[in-house]
Scaffold this motif. Sequence first.
Motif, short mmCIF file in Angstrom:
data_model
loop_
_atom_site.label_atom_id
_atom_site.label_comp_id
_atom_site.label_asym_id
_atom_site.label_seq_id
_atom_site.Cartn_x
_atom_site.Cartn_y
_atom_site.Cartn_z
N LEU A 1 3.94 -9.11 -1.23
CA LEU A 1 2.66 -9.35 -1.91
C LEU A 1 1.69 -10.11 -1.02
O LEU A 1 0.48 -9.87 -1.06
N ASP A 2 2.20 -11.03 -0.21
CA ASP A 2 1.33 -11.78 0.70
C ASP A 2 0.80 -10.91 1.84
O ASP A 2 -0.27 -11.19 2.39
N GLY A 3 1.55 -9.83 2.18
CA GLY A 3 1.17 -9.04 3.34
C GLY A 3 0.33 -7.82 3.07
O GLY A 3 -0.39 -7.34 3.94
N VAL A 4 0.38 -7.29 1.85
CA VAL A 4 -0.28 -6.02 1.56
C VAL A 4 -1.80 -6.16 1.61
O VAL A 4 -2.39 -7.09 1.05
N LYS A 5 -2.41 -5.20 2.29
CA LYS A 5 -3.87 -5.05 2.35
C LYS A 5 -4.18 -3.58 2.05
O LYS A 5 -3.28 -2.74 2.08
N PRO A 6 -5.44 -3.25 1.78
CA PRO A 6 -5.77 -1.83 1.59
C PRO A 6 -5.30 -0.99 2.78
O PRO A 6 -5.55 -1.35 3.93
N GLY A 7 -4.60 0.09 2.50
CA GLY A 7 -4.11 0.97 3.56
C GLY A 7 -2.78 0.58 4.14
O GLY A 7 -2.31 1.21 5.10
N SER A 8 -2.13 -0.44 3.59
CA SER A 8 -0.88 -0.94 4.19
C SER A 8 0.26 0.06 4.08
O SER A 8 0.35 0.85 3.14
N VAL A 9 1.16 -0.03 5.06
CA VAL A 9 2.44 0.67 5.04
C VAL A 9 3.51 -0.42 4.99
O VAL A 9 3.59 -1.27 5.89
N VAL A 10 4.32 -0.42 3.93
CA VAL A 10 5.38 -1.41 3.75
C VAL A 10 6.71 -0.78 4.12
O VAL A 10 7.02 0.32 3.67
N VAL A 11 7.49 -1.48 4.94
CA VAL A 11 8.80 -0.96 5.31
C VAL A 11 9.88 -1.68 4.49
O VAL A 11 9.94 -2.90 4.43
N MET A 12 10.69 -0.85 3.81
CA MET A 12 11.85 -1.33 3.07
C MET A 12 13.03 -0.41 3.38
O MET A 12 12.92 0.44 4.26
N HIS A 13 14.12 -0.60 2.69
CA HIS A 13 15.33 0.15 3.03
C HIS A 13 16.00 0.73 1.79
O HIS A 13 15.94 0.14 0.72
#
Length: 282
Positions: free
Chosen positions: A229-241
């Motif tokens: 939540l702290d890192g997301v910006k418009p256009g973000s790509v989040v890496v999870m597993h």
Amino acid sequence: MIPLARRITAVCALGAALTACGTAGTTSSHAPSRSPVSASPTATRPPVLTPGPGGLTPVFEHGPRTLGKTVALTFDADMTADEGPRAADGEHFDNPDLIATLRTLKVPATVFMTGRWADQYPAQARALGKDPQFEVANHSYSHYAFTADCYGLPTVGADRMRDDVQRAYDSLRKAGVPKPMPYFRFPGGCYDQQALRALSGLGVTAVQWDVVSGDAFATDADAVVRQVLDGVKPGSVVVMHCTRSAAPTTERVVRSVVPELRKRGYRFVKVSELIGQSGAKH
């Protein structure tokens, strides 16, 4: 952030079972070409980035920041070529509950899948590949690193990098994924100019990220939620597993992150939509 990054590096060195432990690659050039992925010539091709100088494989990290609140959740289905015995002994490299939660929450997502994972879980690979809510992309066959010193992962020689990517596509198709995407995620997120050159001409866009979830080996789901939540910006790509044994909190994280981001006005999209917004070619 710094202590978490160090912890991620340390756990990756122990097993490096997951794809994106750490930060983005060592180089960030932009550039694909002849796709090993695409369907028939008459079918609409997924968007890819334009090749860089000399046809260098392009690298995508995030979408435009000015085209609305969109975010892509990506999940790496990791399994290295030598982890078969661990799976045979009962270790779970899949995460059906996570996929079920994404379906329940109606969250589109991009799954970067190793060929070895598709070999191990062909029914799940096929179900993901045929579900329009998801897109399946390439995460190498072996999950061996494409650079030296990548979180303790074994390495692939430069002369075998193209074959490793092609072999992954072969495994995806054999499992029943009808149209694997022309996107490739480097194991560990590690790449350099040699790796980008080795894949030139394959038609793939290398996909990195701008938000590290920190779910790799995490036991505190709340901490992972905060980091996303702290890192997301418009256009973000989040890496999870998408690996139960090595990322046990991810399903709980998704249950918290999705409604909160929606409350903040974000719309979930696949990576292909973000790439398409970035002036990609089709």
